[in-house]
Design an enzyme around this catalytic site. Structure first.
Site, PDB file in Angstrom:
ATOM      1  N   MET A 116     -15.720   1.215  15.460  1.00 36.20           N
ATOM      2  CA  MET A 116     -15.193   2.394  14.766  1.00 36.20           C
ATOM      3  C   MET A 116     -16.344   3.150  14.120  1.00 36.20           C
ATOM      4  O   MET A 116     -17.048   2.611  13.263  1.00 36.20           O
ATOM      5  CB  MET A 116     -14.153   1.983  13.716  1.00 36.20           C
ATOM      6  N   CYS A 167     -14.205   7.437  23.679  1.00 34.12           N
ATOM      7  CA  CYS A 167     -14.338   8.325  22.527  1.00 34.12           C
ATOM      8  C   CYS A 167     -14.169   9.783  22.951  1.00 34.12           C
ATOM      9  O   CYS A 167     -14.840  10.243  23.889  1.00 34.12           O
ATOM     10  CB  CYS A 167     -15.697   8.140  21.870  1.00 34.12           C
ATOM     11  N   GLY A 224      -8.015  -2.236  15.126  1.00 33.24           N
ATOM     12  CA  GLY A 224      -8.899  -1.196  14.630  1.00 33.24           C
ATOM     13  C   GLY A 224      -8.627  -0.890  13.171  1.00 33.24           C
ATOM     14  O   GLY A 224      -8.992  -1.660  12.276  1.00 33.24           O
TER      15      GLY A 224
END
Length: 340
Positions: free
Chosen positions: A24, A106, A239
């Site tokens: 992250m 991403c 996450g």
């Protein structure tokens, strides 16, 4: 839910089940990973994405350095040039990482401008070439993290095409964020929430690729949910749930991995983090570099609001030291000891 039973090895990578903490950006730095490691011996930790050019030309110790306590830990790379990714992978392997992961998920503008991240879903052949090059460069596992598709792609076609090509290229595992990414019209934050989750698509992929490691990511909030997914896939990646409520990791080793060791108690965890913070400060760092990752630790407990206030304010002072952590922990008191 019962704890996940041990299973025989089904793939050439990890022995399932596997729990991982997702890479992250701006969050999973070395201090975050050290903190998470104190709560789980076995979960696989990931770095933030590091662009291949930065790994090659940048300040390597600052970008890639980590504590030995973080193992097992994987380096996630971003890029689309096979030769540069191979060189960056070699650098990561020399640093001692346990795995090199290629980012194909991403959706940020910066990543798109560099023609990597989620936009690589459109060029699975290039992703496969990158994997081939990285596999030739290192002896540790090379894995890929992707989406189920981008923009108007059909996930039934796009995910199969990418998965089969990267596996044929030698990828040791494929982690799938079970949402599409929209490269135009949605911000990176919106791309984490707005595209609908399609867990069944990832489960079906595992059904088709039974002898290969397939892990799932996206919107998974609890260990109960993780255990449910592990009935269908080899690994689960948490996450934001693990970041904002890190206390859920305390039971991960017992429930996911069947580890019979007693979980860490709150007082021991706090003392370990105080010692770590003081070492970081002595080396020229700031307390807030460490404590910003600890704010959600006691979520839902009496005293948690005061804990968050102190770490969000007093820990940001230039002269702050671990006394701030101890002061904040005193606001939790016996509640933490009982909950740990």
């Amino acid at each position: 839910m019962t704890q996940q039973p041990a299973r025989e090895k089904e793939t050439g990578y990890f022995k399932p089940p596997v729990l991982a903490i997702a890479p992250m950006m701006d969050w999973t730095d070395r201090h975050c990973r050290f903190f998470h490691r104190q709560m789980t011996r076995h979960a696989l930790l990931y770095t933030e994405m590091v662009v291949a050019d930065a790994a090659i030309h940048g300040h390597r110790q600052r970008l890639l350095g980590f504590s030995a306590e973080e193992h097992p830990v994987a380096l996630q790379l971003g890029g689309s040039d096979p030769a540069k990714l191979a060189e960056a992978a070699r650098i990561g392997a020399d640093f001692g990482y346990d795995e090199i992961n290629l980012n194909v998920g991403c959706p940020s503008d910066r990543v798109q401008s560099g023609t990597f991240g989620a936009c690589l879903m459109k060029t699975p052949g290039l992703v496969a070439a990158c994997v081939t090059s990285m596999k030739r460069a290192v002896d540790i596992p090379v894995t890929v993290k992707c989406r189920i598709g981008v923009d108007d792609q059909d996930p039934e076609v796009a995910l199969d095409m990418l998965a089969r090509q990267v596996i044929d290229a030698g990828a040791d595992a494929l982690w799938v964020h079970a949402r599409k990414a929209w490269l135009q019209g949605l911000s990176p934050k919106e791309n984490r929430d707005i595209p609908p989750l399609d867990y069944d698509r990832v489960h079906r992929l595992k059904g088709e690729l039974r002898n290969h490691f397939i892990g799932i990511n996206g919107g998974i909030q609890t260990l109960d949910e993780a255990l449910d997914h592990l009935e269908h896939v080899d690994g689960v990646m948490l996450g934001r749930a693990a970041y904002h409520n890190p206390g859920i990791l305390i039971e991960a080793d017992r429930r996911i991995f069947g580890d019979g060791h007693a979980p860490v108690d709150a007082a021991t965890l706090i003392e370990t983090m105080c010692d770590y913070a003081d070492r970081h400060i002595a080396a020229g760092g700031r307390l807030s570099h460490v404590t910003r990752h600890m704010i959600g630790l006691f979520q839902g407990m009496p005293g948690a609001r005061r804990w968050r206030q102190l770490l969000s304010t007093e820990a940001t002072r230039a002269d702050a030291d671990s006394g701030v952590i101890r002061k904040a922990f005193a606001e939790i008191g016996e509640n933490a000891a009982e909950a740990a």
